[in-house]
Design a protein around this motif. Structure first.
Motif, PDB file in Angstrom:
ATOM      1  N   ASN A  67       0.828  -1.205   0.000  1.00  0.00           N
ATOM      2  CA  ASN A  67       0.000   0.000   0.000  1.00  0.00           C
ATOM      3  C   ASN A  67       0.864   1.258   0.000  1.00  0.00           C
ATOM      4  N   HIS A  68       1.941   1.227   0.784  1.00  0.00           N
ATOM      5  CA  HIS A  68       2.818   2.389   0.906  1.00  0.00           C
ATOM      6  C   HIS A  68       3.501   2.716  -0.431  1.00  0.00           C
ATOM      7  N   ILE A  69       4.078   1.704  -1.070  1.00  0.00           N
ATOM      8  CA  ILE A  69       4.769   1.935  -2.340  1.00  0.00           C
ATOM      9  C   ILE A  69       3.776   2.348  -3.419  1.00  0.00           C
ATOM     10  N   ALA A  70       2.606   1.713  -3.453  1.00  0.00           N
ATOM     11  CA  ALA A  70       1.590   2.078  -4.443  1.00  0.00           C
ATOM     12  C   ALA A  70       1.144   3.522  -4.259  1.00  0.00           C
ATOM     13  N   MET A  71       1.020   3.948  -3.002  1.00  0.00           N
ATOM     14  CA  MET A  71       0.620   5.322  -2.739  1.00  0.00           C
ATOM     15  C   MET A  71       1.691   6.306  -3.230  1.00  0.00           C
ATOM     16  N   LEU A  72       2.972   5.976  -2.966  1.00  0.00           N
ATOM     17  CA  LEU A  72       4.058   6.848  -3.401  1.00  0.00           C
ATOM     18  C   LEU A  72       4.091   6.973  -4.923  1.00  0.00           C
ATOM     19  N   VAL A  73       3.958   5.842  -5.608  1.00  0.00           N
ATOM     20  CA  VAL A  73       3.976   5.856  -7.073  1.00  0.00           C
ATOM     21  C   VAL A  73       2.804   6.653  -7.622  1.00  0.00           C
ATOM     22  N   THR A  74       1.621   6.422  -7.060  1.00  0.00           N
ATOM     23  CA  THR A  74       0.422   7.102  -7.534  1.00  0.00           C
ATOM     24  C   THR A  74       0.541   8.612  -7.354  1.00  0.00           C
ATOM     25  N   ARG A  75       1.037   9.022  -6.183  1.00  0.00           N
ATOM     26  CA  ARG A  75       1.191  10.463  -5.935  1.00  0.00           C
ATOM     27  C   ARG A  75       2.243  11.066  -6.863  1.00  0.00           C
TER      28      ARG A  75
END
Length: 199
Positions: free
Chosen positions: A179-187
């Motif tokens: 979730n953390h990495i996906a959030m960083l990539v998305t942002r």
């Protein structure tokens, strides 16, 4: 004639890698012997050396093959959704969960294989990172054609490096990391896409 030679060489390469993977998973890195691989494959030890140069070359080939297997699974994870966050969450979760249960990767990440194999995933990991970056960047552009190729590569490389760091030193549950990495990539992609449109 050339095609026959190439086919025979490819069979030797794949056979040696399959046997080496089994040896490392069963006996650990220090239990892997080029002579054993040659005997099990039914070829001379020199043939193995001619193919991989040395045991380190064999190790790197194993890591790259493992990477290819990972990336095939990552491709499937990415294909499961057309939402960037869900794509990357699924891809990272797949990678972390597979790394936790793969016997070869387990051996690489244990003390038995650290000194000689772990650098192939860290300080000498350029081939691994490049392979992952290319495939993941392509997936980003397919879903988000508004994102520039350069930004897609930056996002893919950063996410790959983060995922590798969590494979090497797992401190948090896989779902949290994904979730953390996906959030960083998305942002990152959202911010860069907005800037791209403005310019």
């Amino acid at each position: 004639m050339r095609a026959s030679y190439d086919s025979g060489r490819q069979r030797i390469i794949q056979g040696a890698l399959d046997i080496a993977a089994d040896e490392v998973a069963t006996h650990g890195w220090h239990g892997l012997q080029v002579q054993t691989v040659a005997i099990r494959l039914g070829v001379s030890r020199q043939t193995i050396y001619n193919t991989f140069t040395n045991r380190r070359g064999l190790a790197q080939a194993l890591v790259l093959q493992l990477t290819d297997h990972f990336l095939n699974g990552v491709d499937q994870a990415l294909a499961g959704s057309d939402d960037v966050f869900e794509q990357w969450r699924a891809a990272v979760l797949y990678t972390l969960d597979t790394a936790a249960t793969n016997p070869l990767l387990k051996s690489i990440l244990t003390a038995d294989g650290r000194d000689e194999l772990l650098p192939l995933l860290t300080t000498d990991a350029e081939p691994v990172i490049s392979a992952a970056r290319g495939k993941l960047a392509d997936a980003v552009i397919t879903v988000r054609p508004d994102v520039s190729p350069e930004d897609a590569r930056d996002a893919a490389e950063t996410a790959t490096r983060l995922a590798i760091s969590h494979v090497v030193l797992p401190l948090h549950p896989s779902a949290h990391v994904a979730n953390h990495i996906a959030m960083l990539v998305t942002r990152f992609l959202g911010d860069k896409a907005s800037s791209w449109h403005v310019s």
